[in-house]
Design a protein around this motif. Structure first.
Motif, PDB file in Angstrom:
ATOM      1  N   UNK A 130      21.649  32.629   4.232  1.00  0.00           N
ATOM      2  CA  UNK A 130      22.478  32.009   3.203  1.00  0.00           C
ATOM      3  C   UNK A 130      22.457  30.503   3.371  1.00  0.00           C
ATOM      4  N   UNK A 131      22.717  29.822   2.284  1.00  0.00           N
ATOM      5  CA  UNK A 131      22.856  28.368   2.303  1.00  0.00           C
ATOM      6  C   UNK A 131      24.332  28.069   2.220  1.00  0.00           C
ATOM      7  N   UNK A 132      24.897  27.505   3.285  1.00  0.00           N
ATOM      8  CA  UNK A 132      26.341  27.286   3.323  1.00  0.00           C
ATOM      9  C   UNK A 132      26.810  26.348   2.222  1.00  0.00           C
ATOM     10  N   UNK A 133      25.941  25.471   1.751  1.00  0.00           N
ATOM     11  CA  UNK A 133      26.370  24.517   0.738  1.00  0.00           C
ATOM     12  C   UNK A 133      26.293  25.054  -0.678  1.00  0.00           C
ATOM     13  N   UNK A 175      35.643  23.573  -1.388  1.00  0.00           N
ATOM     14  CA  UNK A 175      34.920  24.817  -1.107  1.00  0.00           C
ATOM     15  C   UNK A 175      35.315  25.866  -2.133  1.00  0.00           C
ATOM     16  N   UNK A 176      34.322  26.562  -2.651  1.00  0.00           N
ATOM     17  CA  UNK A 176      34.574  27.665  -3.584  1.00  0.00           C
ATOM     18  C   UNK A 176      34.358  28.978  -2.859  1.00  0.00           C
ATOM     19  N   UNK A 177      35.356  29.827  -2.883  1.00  0.00           N
ATOM     20  CA  UNK A 177      35.258  31.133  -2.219  1.00  0.00           C
ATOM     21  C   UNK A 177      34.497  32.110  -3.115  1.00  0.00           C
ATOM     22  N   UNK A 178      33.804  33.041  -2.474  1.00  0.00           N
ATOM     23  CA  UNK A 178      33.012  34.027  -3.212  1.00  0.00           C
ATOM     24  C   UNK A 178      32.930  35.308  -2.401  1.00  0.00           C
ATOM     25  N   UNK A 179      32.259  36.316  -2.976  1.00  0.00           N
ATOM     26  CA  UNK A 179      32.184  37.609  -2.313  1.00  0.00           C
ATOM     27  C   UNK A 179      31.500  37.567  -0.962  1.00  0.00           C
ATOM     28  N   UNK A 180      30.589  36.604  -0.765  1.00  0.00           N
ATOM     29  CA  UNK A 180      29.891  36.507   0.505  1.00  0.00           C
ATOM     30  C   UNK A 180      30.857  36.258   1.657  1.00  0.00           C
ATOM     31  N   UNK A 181      31.985  35.620   1.359  1.00  0.00           N
ATOM     32  CA  UNK A 181      32.944  35.279   2.411  1.00  0.00           C
ATOM     33  C   UNK A 181      33.514  36.510   3.098  1.00  0.00           C
ATOM     34  N   UNK A 182      33.398  37.659   2.472  1.00  0.00           N
ATOM     35  CA  UNK A 182      33.938  38.875   3.099  1.00  0.00           C
ATOM     36  C   UNK A 182      33.053  39.341   4.257  1.00  0.00           C
ATOM     37  N   UNK A 183      31.812  38.865   4.302  1.00  0.00           N
ATOM     38  CA  UNK A 183      30.905  39.265   5.366  1.00  0.00           C
ATOM     39  C   UNK A 183      30.693  38.169   6.406  1.00  0.00           C
ATOM     40  N   UNK A 184      30.753  36.909   5.984  1.00  0.00           N
ATOM     41  CA  UNK A 184      30.515  35.793   6.894  1.00  0.00           C
ATOM     42  C   UNK A 184      31.860  35.191   7.286  1.00  0.00           C
ATOM     43  N   UNK A 185      32.248  35.261   8.544  1.00  0.00           N
ATOM     44  CA  UNK A 185      33.548  34.746   8.959  1.00  0.00           C
ATOM     45  C   UNK A 185      33.711  33.264   8.629  1.00  0.00           C
ATOM     46  N   UNK A 240      32.585  21.996   5.504  1.00  0.00           N
ATOM     47  CA  UNK A 240      32.251  21.101   6.611  1.00  0.00           C
ATOM     48  C   UNK A 240      30.772  20.710   6.584  1.00  0.00           C
ATOM     49  N   UNK A 241      29.905  21.662   6.268  1.00  0.00           N
ATOM     50  CA  UNK A 241      28.482  21.348   6.168  1.00  0.00           C
ATOM     51  C   UNK A 241      28.235  20.286   5.098  1.00  0.00           C
ATOM     52  N   UNK A 242      28.921  20.416   3.989  1.00  0.00           N
ATOM     53  CA  UNK A 242      28.749  19.435   2.912  1.00  0.00           C
ATOM     54  C   UNK A 242      29.210  18.050   3.371  1.00  0.00           C
ATOM     55  N   UNK A 243      30.304  18.003   4.114  1.00  0.00           N
ATOM     56  CA  UNK A 243      30.804  16.733   4.632  1.00  0.00           C
ATOM     57  C   UNK A 243      29.801  16.120   5.604  1.00  0.00           C
ATOM     58  N   UNK A 244      29.270  16.924   6.521  1.00  0.00           N
ATOM     59  CA  UNK A 244      28.318  16.432   7.522  1.00  0.00           C
ATOM     60  C   UNK A 244      27.057  15.906   6.857  1.00  0.00           C
ATOM     61  N   UNK A 245      26.534  16.655   5.861  1.00  0.00           N
ATOM     62  CA  UNK A 245      25.290  16.249   5.215  1.00  0.00           C
ATOM     63  C   UNK A 245      25.478  15.017   4.339  1.00  0.00           C
ATOM     64  N   UNK A 246      26.669  14.816   3.811  1.00  0.00           N
ATOM     65  CA  UNK A 246      26.908  13.682   2.911  1.00  0.00           C
ATOM     66  C   UNK A 246      27.121  12.373   3.658  1.00  0.00           C
ATOM     67  N   UNK A 247      27.576  12.446   4.910  1.00  0.00           N
ATOM     68  CA  UNK A 247      27.835  11.224   5.681  1.00  0.00           C
ATOM     69  C   UNK A 247      27.549  11.512   7.161  1.00  0.00           C
ATOM     70  N   UNK A 248      26.260  11.518   7.501  1.00  0.00           N
ATOM     71  CA  UNK A 248      25.863  11.904   8.855  1.00  0.00           C
ATOM     72  C   UNK A 248      26.393  10.937   9.913  1.00  0.00           C
ATOM     73  N   UNK A 249      26.412   9.654   9.578  1.00  0.00           N
ATOM     74  CA  UNK A 249      26.878   8.685  10.568  1.00  0.00           C
ATOM     75  C   UNK A 249      28.351   8.909  10.906  1.00  0.00           C
TER      76      UNK A 249
END
Length: 297
Positions: A10-13, A87-97, A105-114
């Motif tokens: 899956x792609x977390x973003x 973050x938008x919740x979806x059905x995948x969230x029932x399987x991935x903790x 958090x991934x979106x935050x890290x990728x948007x401002x790595x420094x």
């Protein structure tokens, strides 16, 4: 975490992308009829600025404008220098903790790595929760039914990550459609709320009226139908009918009204003069006789 192995393609973003696009669109547009709700979100954020984790629930029927409200508020807060994660919740969230939290958090890290490296170091601790041991050739897919010690450890790591973010200033995270999320995500909100105060973190969740999350929230912001003035602002020029009568003030349908009620543009074909019968030799026109059987054949 020893003993926790998760293999998910899956792609977390992914789930946050559509929500981020809505936020960017909202930056240039106003929000009709939601001043009271926006002020309620502002007040909740001012409360956490003094220190403390505060969950707030935005509740309403499908299509009433929950996502639009929180994305507009998030965009406005970001323009004022506030850190807001979406973050938008979806059905995948029932399987991935804790999938929505990790996606945000991934979106935050990728948007401002420094900035992310200054806060979390070269490898954020929350990402280690999803690492698969290289020596295990057949990793298993783990559902949210984790044992208590693993569950608590995951909650603590995630809360510590947000605490690091909030140490630089009051922070907010928006979990849209939390009623679609797995039980772990909803349980984490309650876990965070019960922690000692001192972390300026606002947690905004949106949910349907009839699917309230079990965890407690400090404030509930109900969304009802827009009043007629706000509805007409969205529709534009007032149609001949009451827009609320046809849409129940649902913003999705209201935006369709301008097209549905706009009069059709006349064309040259519409203005062709109709043929008129003229007298022949001073006598009134005679009706055309029906075709004979031979002509019809």
């Amino acid at each position: 975490i020893p003993g926790l192995v998760i293999a998910v393609a899956t792609n977390h973003g992914r789930d946050t992308g559509a929500l981020q696009a809505l936020a960017e669109e909202a930056s240039g547009n106003g929000l009709a009829g939601r001043d009271v709700e926006l002020m309620a979100l502002d007040a909740a954020f001012s409360h956490v600025a003094a220190g403390g984790i505060r969950p707030v629930g935005v509740e309403g029927d499908r299509g009433i404008g929950k996502t639009r409200l929180v994305t507009h508020w998030a965009t406005r807060a970001r323009q004022q220098g506030t850190t807001v994660l979406l973050a938008r919740c979806a059905g995948l969230d029932r399987m991935v903790p804790l999938h929505p939290l990790m996606a945000a958090l991934d979106q935050f890290v990728e948007s401002d790595r420094r900035r992310a490296q200054a806060l979390f170091g070269p490898q954020p601790a929350y990402r280690n929760l999803m690492d698969v041991p290289r020596g295990d050739p057949t990793p298993a897919v783990i559902a949210p039914a984790l044992n208590a010690s693993v569950r608590r450890r995951m909650f603590e790591v995630m809360l510590s990550t947000f605490s690091h973010m909030a140490s630089a200033g009051p922070t907010a995270i928006v979990l849209d459609d939390i009623h679609l999320a797995g039980e772990l995500t909803r349980a984490w909100v309650e876990f965070a709320r019960a922690r000692p105060s001192g972390v300026p973190l606002l947690i905004v969740v949106t949910q349907l009226l009839n699917t309230r999350m079990s965890s407690r929230v400090d404030d509930r912001i109900p969304l009802g139908p827009l009043d007629l003035a706000a509805a007409r602002t969205i529709v534009g020029s007032p149609p001949a009918v009451d827009p609320n009568a046809h849409t129940a003030a649902n913003q999705i349908f209201l935006r369709q009204l301008p097209d549905n009620h706009r009069p059709a543009t006349p064309t040259a074909k519409d203005h062709k003069p109709r043929p008129t019968a003229r007298a022949h030799n001073g006598h009134p026109p005679q009706p055309t006789p029906p075709p004979t059987p031979d002509a019809a054949r």
